[in-house]
Enzyme design. Structure first.
Site, mmCIF file in Angstrom:
data_model
loop_
_atom_site.group_PDB
_atom_site.id
_atom_site.type_symbol
_atom_site.label_atom_id
_atom_site.label_comp_id
_atom_site.label_asym_id
_atom_site.label_seq_id
_atom_site.Cartn_x
_atom_site.Cartn_y
_atom_site.Cartn_z
ATOM 1 C CG HIS A 26 -27.802 38.249 23.128
ATOM 2 N ND1 HIS A 26 -28.059 39.382 22.383
ATOM 3 C CD2 HIS A 26 -26.573 37.815 22.739
ATOM 4 C CE1 HIS A 26 -27.034 39.620 21.576
ATOM 5 N NE2 HIS A 26 -26.115 38.691 21.780
ATOM 6 C CB CYS A 84 -33.099 42.758 23.635
ATOM 7 S SG CYS A 84 -31.605 43.543 22.983
#
Length: 402
Positions: free
Chosen positions: A193, A249
């Site tokens: 992440h 991301c």
């Protein structure tokens, strides 16, 4: 081998962690390729304060398009010239202000740090990050990197020292760059992440720092791009190579490198003119409606944005340039998410898969060709646009090597 946290200087973070100090392991070995992820979080380990999976997903949201059927390219990637053997001549360095920079000869020692976090048992659980690490590890083995010189942190391991907590991650980053010399080739890969946090130093055009998210982020905090740069870029000597891949991301400027490249091989400039044009058009419409106050506010906001954007770019170039040879491929722009995908029935990060597909098919590509080929692989399925950045100006027609 020297191991993360064993001796040496440790960067102190405001988020905690960054220390280490655990002893070198005995009989340390990486899991085999026939591994199966555990059904839940690894048992029997504790991180700072006693780690327990949080109830909500990591900040930044879950990577998009999970489970999307992403098949390998059916034919050759890119135009025929991608198959051409390029001569990797000895490139010359240059100057950035008063600082000399050099390309690495890539003839020194090789070290790699690979981090993959699936976040088992968390609401933001991913599926392909550990697979990415195994695939990249195999790729590096084929290119001269030895297992004894690679550290792997994944959340399917039972050894507490191999779990991607914040402390273990930052300690491993220190290990990666410790003792680096001109001519060395270092490699960093992160799959997990990513997020954003409010910036305070004026070096981000959008006002946010990019982050990566350790397994224990709720207790220990995220790792921001400023800290990543301070640990892995700033200590490197002139002529030492660090190749970094961030499959996460908001990863466009995850290492805060000042030079970002277009697919034509040119350095990108911030899109200030386009933003100013839109702002002026809005102010004109307010004037036409008789809204003088709205017009004034619009013009002030427009030119403030332009000033801040160009100012952030200048701050970045002044404080983030390096004499070391640092190159980063990120899975997407700062404003985008990066996909957790499925390839041939196996979970994988879309960017990691695209990079490995390209490099395995065409081992000898220029920087420009590599960037274009990776984008081509992703373009038909995803909106994310991989970014290539560097610590000093690079000749995009040089051979890309790791």
């Amino acid at each position: 081998m020297a191991y993360p946290g064993q001796g040496g200087h440790h960067y102190q973070s405001t988020h905690g962690g960054g220390g280490g100090g655990f002893p070198a392991p005995h009989g340390y070995a990486q899991p085999g390729y026939g591994y199966a992820p555990p059904s839940g979080p690894p048992q029997g380990y504790q991180s700072g304060g006693g780690y327990a999976p949080p109830m909500q997903p990591p900040p930044g949201g879950v990577q998009g398009q999970m489970g999307y059927g992403f098949a390998p390219p059916s034919g050759p990637i890119g135009p025929p010239e991608y198959a051409t053997n390029h001569v990797n001549y000895n490139p010359q360095g240059g100057m950035i202000g008063n600082q000399r920079y050099e390309y690495s000869s890539m003839q020194g020692k090789r070290k790699a740090l690979l981090i993959g976090i699936n976040y088992f048992g968390q609401n933001g659980e991913l599926r392909g990050c550990i697979n990415d690490v195994r695939n990249v590890q195999n790729f590096l083995r084929q290119r001269g990197y030895k297992d004894d010189d690679m550290v792997v942190l994944t959340d399917d391991q039972r050894d507490a020292r191999s779990i991607p907590t914040r402390q273990n991650m930052t300690a491993a980053m220190h290990w990666l760059v410790r003792g680096a010399q001109p001519g060395d080739a270092l490699f960093f890969h992160y799959s997990g992440h990513g997020g954003q946090a409010k910036a305070t130093q004026g070096d981000e055009a959008d006002g946010y720092n990019e982050t990566i998210i350790p397994l224990d982020y709720q207790q220990a905090g995220q790792i921001e791009d400023d800290e990543l740069h301070a640990i892995m870029v700033r200590p490197l000597p002139v002529g030492c190579r660090l190749t970094a891949i961030f499959d996460s991301c908001h990863s466009g400027t995850a290492l805060d490198l000042p030079y970002v490249y277009t697919t034509s091989g040119n350095v990108k400039e911030p899109n200030v003119i386009a933003g100013v044009g839109k702002g002026i058009m809005g102010a004109a419409m307010n004037y036409a409606r008789g809204d003088v106050l709205g017009m004034a506010k619009g013009l002030f906001s427009t030119f403030t944005t332009a000033k801040n954007t160009s100012g952030a770019e200048e701050v970045t170039k002044q404080t983030r340039s390096s004499g070391a040879d640092v190159v980063m491929l990120s899975g997407c722009k700062d404003s985008q998410t990066s996909a957790d995908a499925t390839e041939a029935g196996k979970a994988t990060g879309a960017c990691s898969f695209a990079f490995l597909s390209v490099m395995n098919q065409y081992p000898q590509l220029t920087y420009k060709q590599m960037l274009n080929a990776v984008r081509d692989v992703l373009a038909s399925k995803y909106s994310q646009k991989p970014q290539l950045s560097s610590s000093h100006p690079i000749d995009m027609d040089l051979l890309f090597v790791v």
